[in-house]
Write a protein that holds these residues in place. Sequence first.
Motif, PDB file in Angstrom:
ATOM      1  N   UNK A 172       0.827  -1.211   0.000  1.00  0.00           N
ATOM      2  CA  UNK A 172       0.000   0.000   0.000  1.00  0.00           C
ATOM      3  C   UNK A 172       0.864   1.265   0.000  1.00  0.00           C
ATOM      4  N   UNK A 173       1.930   1.232   0.767  1.00  0.00           N
ATOM      5  CA  UNK A 173       2.852   2.359   0.803  1.00  0.00           C
ATOM      6  C   UNK A 173       3.443   2.592  -0.589  1.00  0.00           C
ATOM      7  N   UNK A 174       3.841   1.514  -1.238  1.00  0.00           N
ATOM      8  CA  UNK A 174       4.406   1.613  -2.582  1.00  0.00           C
ATOM      9  C   UNK A 174       3.369   2.166  -3.565  1.00  0.00           C
ATOM     10  N   UNK A 175       2.181   1.624  -3.512  1.00  0.00           N
ATOM     11  CA  UNK A 175       1.121   2.066  -4.424  1.00  0.00           C
ATOM     12  C   UNK A 175       0.834   3.562  -4.252  1.00  0.00           C
ATOM     13  N   UNK A 176       0.853   4.024  -3.019  1.00  0.00           N
ATOM     14  CA  UNK A 176       0.531   5.424  -2.745  1.00  0.00           C
ATOM     15  C   UNK A 176       1.679   6.395  -3.020  1.00  0.00           C
ATOM     16  N   UNK A 177       2.931   5.949  -2.933  1.00  0.00           N
ATOM     17  CA  UNK A 177       4.046   6.893  -2.931  1.00  0.00           C
ATOM     18  C   UNK A 177       5.159   6.615  -3.937  1.00  0.00           C
ATOM     19  N   UNK A 178       5.082   5.554  -4.718  1.00  0.00           N
ATOM     20  CA  UNK A 178       6.193   5.178  -5.607  1.00  0.00           C
ATOM     21  C   UNK A 178       6.504   6.242  -6.649  1.00  0.00           C
ATOM     22  N   UNK A 179       5.507   6.688  -7.367  1.00  0.00           N
ATOM     23  CA  UNK A 179       5.752   7.683  -8.414  1.00  0.00           C
ATOM     24  C   UNK A 179       6.212   9.009  -7.818  1.00  0.00           C
ATOM     25  N   UNK A 180       5.629   9.388  -6.708  1.00  0.00           N
ATOM     26  CA  UNK A 180       6.031  10.613  -6.026  1.00  0.00           C
ATOM     27  C   UNK A 180       7.510  10.555  -5.643  1.00  0.00           C
ATOM     28  N   UNK A 181       7.944   9.429  -5.043  1.00  0.00           N
ATOM     29  CA  UNK A 181       9.335   9.291  -4.609  1.00  0.00           C
ATOM     30  C   UNK A 181      10.277   9.330  -5.805  1.00  0.00           C
ATOM     31  N   UNK A 182       9.940   8.615  -6.852  1.00  0.00           N
ATOM     32  CA  UNK A 182      10.783   8.585  -8.055  1.00  0.00           C
ATOM     33  C   UNK A 182      10.942  10.005  -8.630  1.00  0.00           C
ATOM     34  N   UNK A 183       9.845  10.724  -8.751  1.00  0.00           N
ATOM     35  CA  UNK A 183       9.887  12.084  -9.304  1.00  0.00           C
ATOM     36  C   UNK A 183      10.677  13.027  -8.393  1.00  0.00           C
ATOM     37  N   UNK A 184      10.477  12.900  -7.097  1.00  0.00           N
ATOM     38  CA  UNK A 184      11.173  13.773  -6.153  1.00  0.00           C
ATOM     39  C   UNK A 184      12.675  13.529  -6.177  1.00  0.00           C
ATOM     40  N   UNK A 185      13.074  12.275  -6.188  1.00  0.00           N
ATOM     41  CA  UNK A 185      14.505  11.953  -6.229  1.00  0.00           C
ATOM     42  C   UNK A 185      15.121  12.504  -7.516  1.00  0.00           C
TER      43      UNK A 185
END
Length: 95
Positions: free
Chosen positions: A24-37
């Motif tokens: 669930x954490x991955x589903x909610x935040x994966x794209x956000x984390x990738x873009x932010x990094x």
Amino acid sequence: MSGSNSDIPLTVGDAAPGWRAIELLYRDHAEWLRALVMRRLRVQPADVEDIVQAAWIRAASRKSSDIQHPRAFLFQTALNLFRDAKRRESVRQQH
């Protein structure tokens, strides 16, 4: 992020609650984390993937109840991994 699953209980009726939580954490935040990094650390795409993957591995090794602020935890973990990699690269270049 729309469609957030943050209100879904992570342990009710789950045989492996930790994996459900990280899913669930991955589903909610994966794209956000990738873009932010990519945006904040300005690294190559392959390095972004390495940093993000390592951050998720670290998140998976924690109990979900230990992660109170997922985005802060994920970005701080990614930032620490980036700094560690830069430190190793610097030491390698000195020798």
